[in-house]
Design an enzyme around this catalytic site. Structure first.
Site: not given
Lengths: 253, 429
Positions: A105, A205
């Site tokens: 991310c 994630h």
């Protein structure tokens, strides 16, 4: 490369965990735990080196594998400042030298060429991945949800994405994989993540490694290979629970 | 017009209660607001009710019920929105149920729990006498985004109001800072702990940077997560002076409940109750469903600890360890109210279970994800089992209990609601 051998108690690895106190917002610690345990269960000794603001950049050179997670904006600013004080050059160096890494991310975005904010402001990245990210105001919607990605190992990665930035790949980098369900890098070109040498950038994630043991083992394998200069096979582990968790998500996609 | 809405709303609610239709607690209010978007404001303008808003990531329900119990024990009339009805439509529903036919609420006090992301909207419609801010932790990132964003929203909403009394957790830097920015310091009071704490943080810790200048904070004592006796080494901002650091009685175990109890005590004091009256109230307290309520089922005892984010979960684990738990049931769902992304479970220190758990059953929609978390905590396969069927998971866990043992259950929010259905045969609230 010399002959193949199998991993054993003779082997050890050092995992570098960049900014664990600042860039751990989304359970990314689970990636470190997964790598650690999957090594320990095979008798491979692991040391986790936490490298944060103010720590000497040379610690990075002692690592066989590097991980960096995602964070909130305020923390990312602090990290950016610290990286520019020397860790950025070392990180580039170790990745050029084939050290495996996983950058998630915010970290993935950092390692790109630049990040363009809604007000047109451009934040320079480390230029390790040939990618750039945009978060223009007309794209207010975040890309959120469960995601399945067919990756370079011909395995399907299962994860959860949640990002406002849209990332676009340049010529000198390959996608981590193709999106089967979900948005991926930008919701347009069906790519997800990026891979350059043995460094991976991704929006997944979940965290990514617990439910994707093949990828976790690939990282461990590459770490051993880079350290011991030979291909080292890993004893298979019982991944029944991992597969049950994966199937539970796949059913909902 | 509001009177008609009230009548209509009461009919709807009665209907849904009669037929056990489940969560009837927000849609009457939702409809009322569709008809008159200032319904809440109008009803409250008509009423002399004193309003207390309670906001924070963990502890809203327990603290609201503590305050309610103290007030009611001492003869006051109180209305309170049911747990799960903490958005503006839930508050509207509560007012609907409690307003008389001329659109007036007669209760002396109203305690409204408010969802973190709704405080601004609620303050646009309600003029409370008190706002109680408990804490801000990472929770449901895919719904709320970032902790710092919420703190900023709260600051903007509250600092606009010039005459609300604030009751704040001094040990939470972001919350204390809201009070410290207020012009009229007479309007702010703080609660916090004054005890020996830890010197190191748990893993899943947010906001340990100075809310004023961004420097990493020093802590003389850390209580849990980022709560503690904090100070900034650069700009010298520090924890404000405590008005409340003890309670006359502690009805619930767990350090996190000390904060809830101090907060309730401080509010009650501000409302004019004496120490004796407050003590008497606290002694009558019975916990809310899921917040350490003890339930009997199939002849065995179970105690539920709602655990919906890493901080809350860690505190639940610490508390049940203190209570000598050996049999544990963990229920992890990922429905909208729980947060669809379960990455947060990797920020829980489940390794702690290795210190005391003999049997762990893992269940819920995302049972296998939690099973993985447990596996990677080094807990041996023989100690835990995974089952997506909640009902059979309960039965399996019960079978392992001796007559004196209690089953400790740690569910996420919707799993708790499902448990309530199973354990008491009633849909929630």
């Amino acid at each position: 490369m010399t002959n193949n051998s199998t991993s054993s108690v003779r082997h050890s690895l050092t995992i570098g965990w960049l900014y664990p106190d600042l860039m751990s917002t989304y359970g990314d610690r689970g990636n470190i735990i997964t790598l650690q345990k999957r090594c320990e269960w095979r008798g491979i000794k692991v040391e986790v080196k936490k490298i944060s603001v103010g720590d000497d950049a040379k610690h990075l050179k002692l690592c066989s594998l590097v991980m960096m997670g995602g964070a909130e904006d305020r923390q990312q600013e602090i990290v950016s400042e610290d990286l520019k004080k020397g860790k950025d050059k070392i990180l580039k160096e170790v990745i050029e030298n084939n050290i495996p890494g996983i950058f998630i991310c915010g970290a993935y975005q950092f390692l790109g060429n630049y990040y363009k904010e809604a007000n047109g402001n451009i934040i320079t990245g480390l230029g390790i991945f040939d990618v750039h990210t945009e978060n223009t105001s007309k794209n207010n919607a975040r890309l959120i949800g469960n995601i399945a990605v067919k990756n370079f190992l011909n395995d399907v990665l299962i994860g959860f994405e949640n990002h406002g930035g849209r990332t676009y790949l340049g010529k000198n980098v390959k996608a981590l994989g193709t999106v089967e369900n979900g948005y991926g890098n930008n919701g347009e070109d069906k790519t997800e993540g990026a891979i350059y040498k043995n460094a991976i950038g991704t929006y997944l994630h979940g965290p990514i490694l617990p439910k994707n043991p093949l990828l976790a083992d690939w990282l461990i394998g590459k770490a051993l290979e880079t350290k011991y200069k030979e291909q080292i096979a890993l004893e298979p582990l019982d991944d029944t629970l991992e597969n049950q968790a994966r199937d539970a998500i796949v059913k909902t996609l | 017009m509001n009177q008609i809405i009230v009548l209509f709303g009461k009919t709807l609610s009665a209907f849904s209660q009669m037929f056990n239709l489940g969560n009837g607690s927000t849609w009457p209010g939702h409809i009322a607001l569709q008809i008159n978007k200032h319904f809440v404001r109008d009803i409250l303008k008509n009423s002399a009710t004193k309003i207390i808003l309670v906001a924070g990531t963990n502890g809203k329900t327990t603290t609201s019920l503590l305050i309610k119990t103290i007030l009611e024990t001492n003869g006051k009339t109180v209305i309170h929105n049911s747990s799960g009805a903490n958005l503006i439509n839930g508050i509207a529903s509560t007012l609907l149920l409690n307003a008389n036919l001329i659109g007036k609420v007669r209760a002396e006090y109203a305690i409204f729990e408010v969802d973190e992301n709704s405080l601004t909207k609620v303050l646009a419609e309600i003029d409370p006498q008190y706002i109680l801010l408990l804490n801000l932790f990472r929770d449901q990132l895919d719904r709320y985004g970032e902790v710092a964003t919420i703190a900023k929203k709260w600051t903007d909403a509250i600092l606009h109001e010039e005459h609300i009394n604030l009751i704040l957790n001094a040990d939470d830097p972001q919350i204390a800072f809201i009070g410290q920015q207020l012009f009229n310091q007479k309007l702010v009071k703080y609660f916090g702990l004054n005890a020996q704490g830890k010197k190191e943080f748990d893993h899943a810790v947010d906001s340990i940077y100075c809310p004023r200048c961004g420097t990493k904070l020093d802590y003389a004592d850390i209580y849990y997560s980022h709560l503690g006796n904090w100070s900034c080494p650069k700009c010298h901002l520090k924890r404000p002076q405590l008005s409340q650091e003890a309670a006359p009685f502690y009805p619930l175990p767990g350090q996190y409940n000390e904060y809830n109890t101090f907060a309730a005590t401080l509010v009650a004091k501000e409302l004019g109750l004496s120490e004796g009256q407050i003590k008497h109230g606290l002694q009558q307290f019975k916990p809310a469903f899921g917040r350490q309520e003890i339930v009997e089922y199939q002849g065995k005892k179970m105690q539920l600890f709602l655990s919906k984010n890493p901080t809350g979960f860690n505190e639940s684990l610490r508390t049940i360890k203190e209570l000598k738990a050996t049999n544990i049931l963990i229920a992890l769902n990922d429905r909208i109210a729980d947060g669809r992304d379960v990455s947060w479970i990797w920020d829980i220190d489940t390794e702690m279970l290795g210190e005391f758990a003999k049997h762990i059953t893992v269940t819920g929609d995302r049972a296998y994800d939690m099973g993985l978390r447990i596996k990677y905590s080094g807990i041996p396969n023989s100690t835990f089992q995974t089952s997506t069927n909640l009902k059979s998971a309960i039965s399996e866990s019960i079978n392992k209990l001796s007559d004196e043992e209690t089953l400790y259950i740690l569910p996420t929010y919707t799993a708790m609601l499902e448990l309530r259905k199973i354990l008491s045969g009633k849909k929630i609230l």
